[in-house]
Scaffold this motif. Structure first.
Motif, PDB file in Angstrom:
ATOM      1  N   THR A   1      -7.828  -6.215   4.684  1.00 40.47           N
ATOM      2  CA  THR A   1      -6.743  -5.563   5.400  1.00 40.47           C
ATOM      3  C   THR A   1      -5.687  -5.053   4.430  1.00 40.47           C
ATOM      4  OG1 THR A   1      -5.581  -7.656   5.687  1.00 40.47           O
ATOM      5  CG2 THR A   1      -7.107  -6.999   7.436  1.00 40.47           C
ATOM      6  N   MET A   2      -4.701  -4.325   4.970  1.00 42.44           N
ATOM      7  CA  MET A   2      -3.644  -3.743   4.140  1.00 42.44           C
ATOM      8  C   MET A   2      -2.888  -4.783   3.333  1.00 42.44           C
ATOM      9  SD  MET A   2      -1.962  -0.749   6.487  1.00 42.44           S
ATOM     10  CE  MET A   2      -0.751  -0.312   5.267  1.00 42.44           C
ATOM     11  N   ASN A   3      -2.731  -5.981   3.870  1.00 44.65           N
ATOM     12  CA  ASN A   3      -1.986  -7.008   3.137  1.00 44.65           C
ATOM     13  C   ASN A   3      -2.879  -7.825   2.205  1.00 44.65           C
ATOM     14  OD1 ASN A   3      -3.313  -8.561   4.983  1.00 44.65           O
ATOM     15  ND2 ASN A   3      -1.490  -9.412   5.944  1.00 44.65           N
ATOM     16  N   GLY A   4      -4.146  -7.412   2.059  1.00 46.89           N
ATOM     17  CA  GLY A   4      -5.045  -8.057   1.103  1.00 46.89           C
ATOM     18  C   GLY A   4      -5.871  -9.209   1.654  1.00 46.89           C
ATOM     19  N   ASN A   5      -5.711  -9.516   2.939  1.00 47.47           N
ATOM     20  CA  ASN A   5      -6.518 -10.592   3.517  1.00 47.47           C
ATOM     21  C   ASN A   5      -7.969 -10.157   3.660  1.00 47.47           C
ATOM     22  OD1 ASN A   5      -4.321 -12.296   3.793  1.00 47.47           O
ATOM     23  ND2 ASN A   5      -3.915 -11.680   5.892  1.00 47.47           N
TER      24      ASN A   5
ATOM     25  N   ASP B   1      11.591   2.795   3.719  1.00 47.02           N
ATOM     26  CA  ASP B   1      11.998   2.116   2.502  1.00 47.02           C
ATOM     27  C   ASP B   1      11.082   2.560   1.371  1.00 47.02           C
ATOM     28  OD1 ASP B   1      11.708  -0.172   0.491  1.00 47.02           O
ATOM     29  OD2 ASP B   1      13.426  -0.830   1.662  1.00 47.02           O
ATOM     30  N   PRO B   2      11.647   2.957   0.222  1.00 39.11           N
ATOM     31  CA  PRO B   2      10.784   3.396  -0.884  1.00 39.11           C
ATOM     32  C   PRO B   2       9.813   2.322  -1.353  1.00 39.11           C
ATOM     33  CG  PRO B   2      13.112   3.429  -1.523  1.00 39.11           C
ATOM     34  CD  PRO B   2      13.048   3.002  -0.093  1.00 39.11           C
ATOM     35  N   ALA B   3      10.109   1.058  -1.091  1.00 39.25           N
ATOM     36  CA  ALA B   3       9.222  -0.021  -1.503  1.00 39.25           C
ATOM     37  C   ALA B   3       8.087  -0.219  -0.515  1.00 39.25           C
ATOM     38  CB  ALA B   3      10.010  -1.319  -1.641  1.00 39.25           C
ATOM     39  N   GLY B   4       8.139   0.489   0.621  1.00 33.19           N
ATOM     40  CA  GLY B   4       7.046   0.410   1.581  1.00 33.19           C
ATOM     41  C   GLY B   4       7.342  -0.414   2.808  1.00 33.19           C
TER      42      GLY B   4
ATOM     43  N   SER C   1      -4.055   3.282   9.929  1.00 32.12           N
ATOM     44  CA  SER C   1      -5.310   3.124  10.661  1.00 32.12           C
ATOM     45  C   SER C   1      -5.440   1.668  11.081  1.00 32.12           C
ATOM     46  CB  SER C   1      -6.502   3.518   9.797  1.00 32.12           C
ATOM     47  OG  SER C   1      -6.420   4.889   9.470  1.00 32.12           O
ATOM     48  N   THR C   2      -5.813   1.477  12.328  1.00 31.23           N
ATOM     49  CA  THR C   2      -6.019   0.142  12.873  1.00 31.23           C
ATOM     50  C   THR C   2      -7.452   0.039  13.355  1.00 31.23           C
ATOM     51  OG1 THR C   2      -3.721   0.064  13.597  1.00 31.23           O
ATOM     52  CG2 THR C   2      -5.223  -1.537  14.575  1.00 31.23           C
TER      53      THR C   2
ATOM     54  N   MET D   1      -5.616  -1.204   8.311  1.00 26.67           N
ATOM     55  CA  MET D   1      -6.485  -0.885   7.184  1.00 26.67           C
ATOM     56  C   MET D   1      -5.967   0.319   6.406  1.00 26.67           C
ATOM     57  SD  MET D   1      -9.081  -3.016   7.672  1.00 26.67           S
ATOM     58  CE  MET D   1     -10.331  -2.315   6.633  1.00 26.67           C
ATOM     59  N   ASP D   2      -6.362   0.378   5.179  1.00 29.15           N
ATOM     60  CA  ASP D   2      -6.288   1.590   4.384  1.00 29.15           C
ATOM     61  C   ASP D   2      -7.562   1.624   3.561  1.00 29.15           C
ATOM     62  OD1 ASP D   2      -5.793  -0.391   2.530  1.00 29.15           O
ATOM     63  OD2 ASP D   2      -3.917   0.429   1.812  1.00 29.15           O
ATOM     64  N   GLY D   3      -7.768   2.674   2.837  1.00 31.95           N
ATOM     65  CA  GLY D   3      -8.986   2.746   2.036  1.00 31.95           C
ATOM     66  C   GLY D   3     -10.081   3.544   2.715  1.00 31.95           C
ATOM     67  N   ASP D   4     -11.303   3.267   2.312  1.00 33.39           N
ATOM     68  CA  ASP D   4     -12.470   4.047   2.730  1.00 33.39           C
ATOM     69  C   ASP D   4     -12.966   3.605   4.103  1.00 33.39           C
ATOM     70  OD1 ASP D   4     -14.739   5.529   2.964  1.00 33.39           O
ATOM     71  OD2 ASP D   4     -15.723   4.727   1.184  1.00 33.39           O
ATOM     72  N   LEU D   5     -12.512   4.286   5.143  1.00 34.13           N
ATOM     73  CA  LEU D   5     -12.941   3.938   6.498  1.00 34.13           C
ATOM     74  C   LEU D   5     -14.353   4.443   6.787  1.00 34.13           C
ATOM     75  CD1 LEU D   5      -9.617   4.435   8.467  1.00 34.13           C
ATOM     76  CD2 LEU D   5     -10.632   2.327   7.613  1.00 34.13           C
ATOM     77  N   ASP D   6     -14.800   5.479   6.086  1.00 34.66           N
ATOM     78  CA  ASP D   6     -16.174   5.955   6.273  1.00 34.66           C
ATOM     79  C   ASP D   6     -17.169   4.868   5.866  1.00 34.66           C
ATOM     80  OD1 ASP D   6     -15.433   8.427   7.300  1.00 34.66           O
ATOM     81  OD2 ASP D   6     -15.433   9.384   5.326  1.00 34.66           O
TER      82      ASP D   6
END
Length: 95
Positions: free
Chosen positions: A48-52, A75-78, A11-12, A22-27
């Motif tokens: 953001t996804m990278n924690g910023n 990649d299994p590590a993401g 999700s962007t 983004m990830d997490g609660d978009l609502d």
């Protein structure tokens, strides 16, 4: 034979001319954007996804949208996609 890549939903959030993955609660994010708009404007904080952590001023004239897309996880590590890392990336640091 290796594992097949699996699609991952990404999700962007686009606010003005800036994009945030983004990830997490978009609502919850949608509700906070609407609350700021209904109040005539206000600051919201996103992570953001990278924690910023970013604080964004949302006003009644702000354009905001959430885009959802698929990206293959290879990649299994993401790690996703090809690496663009190169030695020239450190030229400005004199390394």
């Amino acid at each position: 034979m290796g594992k097949m890549p699996r699609p991952t939903t990404i999700s962007t959030v686009v606010i003005g001319d800036r994009t945030y993955r983004m990830d997490g609660d978009l609502d919850d994010l949608k509700a906070r954007i609407l609350q700021a708009v209904h109040a005539g404007g206000g600051w919201i904080e996103i992570v953001t996804m990278n924690g910023n952590r970013t604080e964004i001023l949302v006003t009644t004239s702000s354009e905001a949208r959430i885009e959802h897309g698929q990206q293959e996880e290879t990649d299994p590590a993401g790690a996703i996609g090809k690496s663009s890392f190169g030695i020239e990336d450190f030229d400005e640091y004199g390394l």
